[in-house]
Design a protein around this motif. Structure first.
Motif, PDB file in Angstrom:
ATOM      1  N   ASN A 165       8.664  53.078  40.072  1.00 31.73           N
ATOM      2  CA  ASN A 165       7.167  53.454  40.466  1.00 31.73           C
ATOM      3  C   ASN A 165       6.034  52.746  40.469  1.00 31.73           C
ATOM      4  OD1 ASN A 165       8.225  56.034  40.811  1.00 31.73           O
ATOM      5  ND2 ASN A 165       7.938  56.618  38.866  1.00 31.73           N
ATOM      6  N   ALA A 166       5.750  51.752  39.271  1.00 26.23           N
ATOM      7  CA  ALA A 166       4.767  50.767  39.067  1.00 26.23           C
ATOM      8  C   ALA A 166       4.911  49.825  40.116  1.00 26.23           C
ATOM      9  CB  ALA A 166       4.628  50.232  37.685  1.00 26.23           C
ATOM     10  N   SER A 167       6.040  49.282  40.328  1.00 22.50           N
ATOM     11  CA  SER A 167       6.119  48.260  41.345  1.00 22.50           C
ATOM     12  C   SER A 167       5.806  48.546  42.736  1.00 22.50           C
ATOM     13  CB  SER A 167       7.702  47.609  41.262  1.00 22.50           C
ATOM     14  OG  SER A 167       8.101  46.916  42.131  1.00 22.50           O
ATOM     15  N   GLN A 168       6.112  49.760  43.031  1.00 29.66           N
ATOM     16  CA  GLN A 168       6.027  50.584  44.391  1.00 29.66           C
ATOM     17  C   GLN A 168       4.385  50.515  44.546  1.00 29.66           C
ATOM     18  OE1 GLN A 168       7.310  54.413  44.965  1.00 29.66           O
ATOM     19  NE2 GLN A 168       7.128  54.293  47.126  1.00 29.66           N
ATOM     20  N   LEU A 169       3.907  51.232  43.638  1.00 33.14           N
ATOM     21  CA  LEU A 169       2.511  51.483  43.588  1.00 33.14           C
ATOM     22  C   LEU A 169       1.781  49.950  43.688  1.00 33.14           C
ATOM     23  CD1 LEU A 169       0.081  53.342  43.536  1.00 33.14           C
ATOM     24  CD2 LEU A 169       0.204  53.360  41.022  1.00 33.14           C
ATOM     25  N   LEU A 170       1.979  49.067  42.878  1.00 31.12           N
ATOM     26  CA  LEU A 170       1.366  47.844  42.919  1.00 31.12           C
ATOM     27  C   LEU A 170       1.427  47.206  44.413  1.00 31.12           C
ATOM     28  CD1 LEU A 170       0.183  45.323  41.467  1.00 31.12           C
ATOM     29  CD2 LEU A 170       2.082  44.477  40.785  1.00 31.12           C
ATOM     30  N   ALA A 171       2.820  47.189  44.983  1.00 29.24           N
ATOM     31  CA  ALA A 171       2.570  46.768  46.151  1.00 29.24           C
ATOM     32  C   ALA A 171       1.692  47.493  47.290  1.00 29.24           C
ATOM     33  CB  ALA A 171       4.121  46.840  46.727  1.00 29.24           C
ATOM     34  N   GLN A 172       1.678  48.822  47.089  1.00 28.64           N
ATOM     35  CA  GLN A 172       0.658  49.355  47.859  1.00 28.64           C
ATOM     36  C   GLN A 172      -0.590  49.034  47.743  1.00 28.64           C
ATOM     37  OE1 GLN A 172       1.251  51.719  50.250  1.00 28.64           O
ATOM     38  NE2 GLN A 172       3.514  51.621  50.127  1.00 28.64           N
ATOM     39  N   VAL A 173      -1.000  48.851  46.526  1.00 29.03           N
ATOM     40  CA  VAL A 173      -2.430  48.542  46.074  1.00 29.03           C
ATOM     41  C   VAL A 173      -2.812  47.065  46.701  1.00 29.03           C
ATOM     42  CG1 VAL A 173      -3.877  48.070  44.020  1.00 29.03           C
ATOM     43  CG2 VAL A 173      -2.728  49.891  43.932  1.00 29.03           C
ATOM     44  N   GLU A 174      -1.855  46.200  46.466  1.00 26.92           N
ATOM     45  CA  GLU A 174      -2.089  44.834  46.914  1.00 26.92           C
ATOM     46  C   GLU A 174      -2.050  44.618  48.492  1.00 26.92           C
ATOM     47  OE1 GLU A 174       0.832  42.262  44.995  1.00 26.92           O
ATOM     48  OE2 GLU A 174      -0.623  41.974  43.213  1.00 26.92           O
ATOM     49  N   GLN A 175      -1.350  45.426  49.122  1.00 27.45           N
ATOM     50  CA  GLN A 175      -1.226  45.642  50.848  1.00 27.45           C
ATOM     51  C   GLN A 175      -2.661  46.188  51.113  1.00 27.45           C
ATOM     52  OE1 GLN A 175       1.447  48.182  52.535  1.00 27.45           O
ATOM     53  NE2 GLN A 175       1.116  47.255  54.397  1.00 27.45           N
ATOM     54  N   TRP A 176      -3.298  47.276  50.308  1.00 27.31           N
ATOM     55  CA  TRP A 176      -4.705  47.821  50.636  1.00 27.31           C
ATOM     56  C   TRP A 176      -5.596  47.074  50.432  1.00 27.31           C
ATOM     57  CZ3 TRP A 176      -8.863  49.352  47.737  1.00 27.31           C
ATOM     58  CH2 TRP A 176      -9.508  50.241  48.362  1.00 27.31           C
ATOM     59  N   SER A 177      -5.436  46.207  49.178  1.00 25.83           N
ATOM     60  CA  SER A 177      -6.577  45.073  48.946  1.00 25.83           C
ATOM     61  C   SER A 177      -6.655  44.030  49.971  1.00 25.83           C
ATOM     62  CB  SER A 177      -6.442  44.630  47.537  1.00 25.83           C
ATOM     63  OG  SER A 177      -6.423  45.742  46.482  1.00 25.83           O
ATOM     64  N   ALA A 178      -5.375  43.689  50.350  1.00 23.27           N
ATOM     65  CA  ALA A 178      -5.482  42.587  51.485  1.00 23.27           C
ATOM     66  C   ALA A 178      -6.394  42.883  52.813  1.00 23.27           C
ATOM     67  CB  ALA A 178      -4.101  42.167  51.635  1.00 23.27           C
ATOM     68  N   GLN A 179      -6.641  44.080  52.868  1.00 22.03           N
ATOM     69  CA  GLN A 179      -7.259  44.351  54.284  1.00 22.03           C
ATOM     70  C   GLN A 179      -8.751  43.967  54.363  1.00 22.03           C
ATOM     71  OE1 GLN A 179      -5.703  45.786  56.762  1.00 22.03           O
ATOM     72  NE2 GLN A 179      -3.983  45.667  55.528  1.00 22.03           N
ATOM     73  N   PRO A 180      -9.239  43.416  54.974  1.00 21.54           N
ATOM     74  CA  PRO A 180     -10.669  42.869  55.331  1.00 21.54           C
ATOM     75  C   PRO A 180     -11.701  43.745  54.623  1.00 21.54           C
ATOM     76  CG  PRO A 180      -9.973  43.129  57.496  1.00 21.54           C
ATOM     77  CD  PRO A 180      -8.625  43.715  56.559  1.00 21.54           C
ATOM     78  N   GLU A 181     -11.724  44.977  55.231  1.00 25.42           N
ATOM     79  CA  GLU A 181     -12.727  45.900  54.462  1.00 25.42           C
ATOM     80  C   GLU A 181     -12.194  47.037  53.894  1.00 25.42           C
ATOM     81  OE1 GLU A 181     -15.537  46.681  57.519  1.00 25.42           O
ATOM     82  OE2 GLU A 181     -16.330  44.659  57.617  1.00 25.42           O
ATOM     83  N   GLN A 182     -12.680  47.647  52.900  1.00 28.07           N
ATOM     84  CA  GLN A 182     -12.247  48.676  52.059  1.00 28.07           C
ATOM     85  C   GLN A 182     -13.107  49.767  51.681  1.00 28.07           C
ATOM     86  OE1 GLN A 182      -9.158  49.338  52.481  1.00 28.07           O
ATOM     87  NE2 GLN A 182      -8.075  47.636  52.893  1.00 28.07           N
ATOM     88  N   VAL A 183     -12.915  50.643  51.603  1.00 23.73           N
ATOM     89  CA  VAL A 183     -13.847  51.874  51.198  1.00 23.73           C
ATOM     90  C   VAL A 183     -13.695  51.822  49.604  1.00 23.73           C
ATOM     91  CG1 VAL A 183     -14.965  54.283  51.024  1.00 23.73           C
ATOM     92  CG2 VAL A 183     -14.045  53.182  53.015  1.00 23.73           C
TER      93      VAL A 183
END
Length: 206
Positions: free
Chosen positions: A41-59
């Motif tokens: 669960n933590a590994s999957q969530l971390l991958a999602q967070v890092e993918q989300w953070s890699a986007q140029p702009e985030q809310v």
């Protein structure tokens, strides 16, 4: 006691022993399964967070969504992530959830008290003693460094100052002392709590 009675008693003790061993094996297997799910669960969530953070702009302050494993409760379909905790000396990198519940602790460590985000204040992060979560915190030592990265990519650096062990009923001690970050976990039988106290590192003191 007759020979037959003695024989029957011996069989009963053997059966009881076998039953106890079976129960222990089942419990150990269940615990391993729970730990495996927590790590996944933590590994999957971390991958999602890092993918989300890699986007140029985030809310900022938007919940980070992750698909729940098929065998997980639907309450875990989405996670509100506050940041990412990194402990290099233990090889740990874990997403930290902004809310604290017993169910969410099975996913990843959670903010238990205090303020997170890009300006953490008296922050307490709680985690289960799973090997993939906070099970190795007792291996930390004063001087070890810890990093907390908020979703806006702001990094705050901390240094371990002390490890404190308290009783399960001594929650008031959690508030004591001078510290900026505390990592909180329990021992195997949940009779004691381990507090890893940390002070914030200001840039010119690194």
């Amino acid at each position: 006691m007759t020979h037959d009675t003695s024989h029957r008693m011996g069989l009963i003790f053997i059966l009881l022993g076998a039953a106890a061993l079976t129960a222990a094996a089942l419990l150990a297997g269940r615990n391993l399964l729970v730990e495996h799910r927590a790590e996944r669960n933590a590994s999957q969530l971390l991958a999602q967070v890092e993918q989300w953070s890699a986007q140029p702009e985030q809310v900022i302050d938007q919940a980070v969504l992750a698909e729940a494993p098929e065998d997980s409760p639907t309450i875990w379909d989405s996670y509100d992530v506050d940041g990412v905790l990194s402990i290099p000396s233990l090889g740990l990198k874990l997403p930290v959830l902004s809310q604290y519940t017993e169910d969410l602790l099975k996913v990843s460590p959670c903010i238990y008290q205090g303020l997170g985000g890009s300006q953490p204040q008296r922050l307490v992060i709680a985690g289960h003693n799973y090997r993939s979560h906070f099970g190795s915190l007792n291996q930390l030592a004063p001087g070890d460094e810890i990093t907390y990265r908020s979703l806006d990519k702001t990094e705050t650096f901390f240094r371990v100052t002390q490890l404190v062990e308290i009783g399960a009923e001594d929650a008031v001690l959690l508030e004591e002392g001078q510290w900026d970050l505390t990592l909180l976990t329990c021992n195997l039988d949940m009779s004691r709590r381990l507090l890893v106290r940390c002070g914030m590192i200001v840039p010119d003191s690194q």
